[in-house]
Every structure is written in C-alpha cells, then in structure tokens.
Design a protein around this motif. Sequence first.
Motif, PDB file in Angstrom:
ATOM      1  N   ILE A   1       0.834  -1.198   0.000  1.00 49.58           N
ATOM      2  CA  ILE A   1       0.000   0.000   0.000  1.00 49.58           C
ATOM      3  C   ILE A   1       0.871   1.252   0.000  1.00 49.58           C
ATOM      4  N   ALA A   2       0.584   2.175  -0.917  1.00 51.62           N
ATOM      5  CA  ALA A   2       1.224   3.488  -0.914  1.00 51.62           C
ATOM      6  C   ALA A   2       0.363   4.446  -0.098  1.00 51.62           C
ATOM      7  N   GLY A   3       1.011   5.228   0.734  1.00 54.52           N
ATOM      8  CA  GLY A   3       0.269   6.156   1.584  1.00 54.52           C
ATOM      9  C   GLY A   3       0.487   7.610   1.217  1.00 54.52           C
ATOM     10  N   ASP A   4       0.901   7.877  -0.033  1.00 51.91           N
ATOM     11  CA  ASP A   4       1.287   9.237  -0.405  1.00 51.91           C
ATOM     12  C   ASP A   4       0.276   9.928  -1.302  1.00 51.91           C
ATOM     13  N   THR A   5      -0.982   9.510  -1.235  1.00 49.49           N
ATOM     14  CA  THR A   5      -2.043  10.203  -1.972  1.00 49.49           C
ATOM     15  C   THR A   5      -2.970  10.900  -0.981  1.00 49.49           C
ATOM     16  N   PRO A   6      -3.744  11.887  -1.436  1.00 51.90           N
ATOM     17  CA  PRO A   6      -4.613  12.646  -0.519  1.00 51.90           C
ATOM     18  C   PRO A   6      -5.573  11.754   0.257  1.00 51.90           C
ATOM     19  N   GLY A   7      -5.747  12.102   1.543  1.00 53.74           N
ATOM     20  CA  GLY A   7      -6.743  11.434   2.369  1.00 53.74           C
ATOM     21  C   GLY A   7      -6.236  10.273   3.188  1.00 53.74           C
ATOM     22  N   ILE A   8      -4.995   9.830   2.950  1.00 53.75           N
ATOM     23  CA  ILE A   8      -4.456   8.695   3.701  1.00 53.75           C
ATOM     24  C   ILE A   8      -3.560   9.224   4.815  1.00 53.75           C
TER      25      ILE A   8
ATOM     26  N   ASP B   1       2.090   4.725   5.526  1.00 53.55           N
ATOM     27  CA  ASP B   1       3.039   5.836   5.462  1.00 53.55           C
ATOM     28  C   ASP B   1       4.126   5.645   4.403  1.00 53.55           C
ATOM     29  N   SER B   2       4.015   4.602   3.583  1.00 50.22           N
ATOM     30  CA  SER B   2       5.024   4.381   2.542  1.00 50.22           C
ATOM     31  C   SER B   2       4.816   5.341   1.381  1.00 50.22           C
ATOM     32  N   LYS B   3       5.928   5.710   0.740  1.00 56.62           N
ATOM     33  CA  LYS B   3       5.884   6.653  -0.366  1.00 56.62           C
ATOM     34  C   LYS B   3       6.572   6.062  -1.584  1.00 56.62           C
ATOM     35  N   LEU B   4       6.057   6.378  -2.759  1.00 59.14           N
ATOM     36  CA  LEU B   4       6.679   5.929  -3.992  1.00 59.14           C
ATOM     37  C   LEU B   4       8.085   6.507  -4.107  1.00 59.14           C
ATOM     38  N   GLY B   5       9.045   5.672  -4.498  1.00 57.95           N
ATOM     39  CA  GLY B   5      10.408   6.127  -4.724  1.00 57.95           C
ATOM     40  C   GLY B   5      11.301   6.118  -3.508  1.00 57.95           C
ATOM     41  N   LYS B   6      10.780   5.676  -2.361  1.00 55.86           N
ATOM     42  CA  LYS B   6      11.560   5.701  -1.124  1.00 55.86           C
ATOM     43  C   LYS B   6      12.091   4.327  -0.734  1.00 55.86           C
TER      44      LYS B   6
END
Length: 358
Positions: free
Chosen positions: A237-244, A250-255
């Motif tokens: 699950i990616a957590g870097d879009t609005p509302g999460i 808390d994971s982010k794309l590219g990290k």
Amino acid sequence: MDETLTMLKDLTDAKGIPGNEKEVREVFERYISPLADEMKMDNLGSSIAKKIGKEDGPKIMIAGHLDEVGFMVSRIDDKGFIYFQTVGGWWNQVMLAQRVTIMGSKGDVTGVIGSKPPHVLSADARKKPYEIKDMFIDIGASSREEALEFGVKPGDSVVPYFEFTPLKNEKLLLAKAWDNRIGLAIAIEVLRQLKDQEHPNVVYGVGTIQEEVGLRGAKTATHTIQPDIGFGVDVGIAGDTPGISDNEADSKLGKGPQIVLYDASMVSHKGLRDFVVKTAEENDIPYQFATIAGGGTDSGSIHLTGNGVPSLSITIATRYIHSHAGILHRDDFENAVKLIVEVIRKMDSDTVKSLVLA
C-alpha cells in the motif's frame, strides 16, 4: 522503450485471472527460462525456474504471483448482457464504466461494465455505492444466442483492460496488474543479475497461481521446492495520496522497497527480517517498513509449508491496487532487486542456520 520497460509492458499487458494464468505464465517463462538451469511446473500450474549457485547450498524461493484480480462470466441473459462473479478482491466503486476483455473461445471480446444510469435512480440510491450483484457487462450482443456466437460462455475469464504507460515523470509507471506482475519482474531480474555471479545458494524464481483467491499456488510450489528461505515479492500500500493518514499507510513511492513486518497472513520471521535490514543498510539501499492489517502475500503460505520456512515479504508501494490501473516507481523495483541479490550473495548454509535460531 528500454528492455526493462518492454518486459514490464509484456507482463502487465498479459491477461490472467486466478485459474487461467496460462498467458501470463508464457510471458514469464519467455523471460526467465534463458536465465535458469532448469524449468518445471507443479501440477496446478505454478512455474518454477531453478538457478544453481552452489548445488548443495540453501534453497531460496522468490515468489511472485501470476494472477491478477478479475471476473468470471456466470450467466448470459436473454438480451445478451453478461453477468459475472468477481475473482479476487474488488471495491465496487472502481468498477463501473470500466472496459474489460472477455477471453472467449473465439478470441478476445471487448465489453464495458454497465449499470442503471443515475438519472433513473432515486435520490437515496444515488448516494449509495452501486452493488456488484447489480452490475453487468455489455458486449454489444442483442441476444444470448448472439453472445454465444461471439464465443462467450459461462466460465470465461474477464480481465480489466488497460495499457502499460510511463507517465511524464518517466520513473512513474501506470499499468494494470502490477499486483503482481511486478513480483514476477523482480524474480526475473534477480536471476538475470545472478546469471554470471557466484553465490552459495540454489535460487528459485517462481510464478505462483491463484494468489488472489487464497495463496493457493504458493502452497503447491513450496511443497515442490522445499525451500530453506522464502521471499514473497508483491505490491504494498502506498500512503502518499490525498486522504491517507500515516497511521493508515506511510510508505511513499520512490523511497525504497517495503519490508513487511506484519500482515493478515504472517508475522515476518525476525531473524530473516533483521538480516535483510542489515544488508540494506550495509549497501545503502533505501527501504521502508510496512504493516498491512488486511490481506497477505504468498509468504503466508510459504512459511507454513513442511516444518516451516523462515519467510519475509518484500513489496513495492503501489497506488490504486485492485483496480484497473496502478502506479509504482521504477526505482523501488530496481532497489528491491538489488536488495534481494545482495541477500542471496551473503546467504550461505551457516547464515541460514543462524537465522532460524534468531
């Protein structure tokens, strides 16, 4: 488009829901078989590529699953509309008006998921999510007989339609079925990077079947291999879009790839997890921790096989999974491969023994 992107396109564009993974398996084997010393398939259809570093070394299993969430034709009404069963987990709000492909006996048939228009619904009904049981697929047939003539019948696979597309930020890749063609790509690329390297293991790159309906192929493939160490490679699950919120994800794309601490199918093996984290830090490979309250990966079946297999899930943060299209970051894919390769290079028999006791 470079070779890696071509591979990712071929994998994601291929069609394969649980129980009908043949097309995906053929793509997977086309890429991985030149890198393997031996290929075989278990009796349910999971594909197993064996790469020998040291003949009597630990057996390390890297499993991605071949299948994607989709649908199955359940019946055709007198007017030629198709009703369906979901195969794998779907959220009804992402389904309406989406294009699908029915894998019919006479070739692919294009359709769209339909419903009543909102104009004829009551005000209260328009406020509620439309139920899957009330949806249907329109293939342009005027009768049941015409639909059958098109080659559509109950039991046929129905696959989301979406074309692989790099976004303007070329590191971000948009496609269907990242869940879990990115895991297959990781298995392929790990074997590619090990092709001319010495390492003290026997590595198995595996494409499992029917993960989305209960981690089923991982059971039979693991019984076939009897590994010493297991890695489930999948999306997270990616957590870097609005509302999460960070509490939700808390994971982010590219990290960096995600090291899964806990999901509904498994508590990760502490010794193996600590070893992977240490390897990442020694090699300056970025990573993120993740926990998933619901769902699981093939590791959930792998770790329970035989007398137990120390296992860990390594996943790629992905936006919009279990829908027609998701987004992930190419760097996370490449760093997951790098991390697993470095782990394999260090994973000798003594290390495996020490991990089991950790």
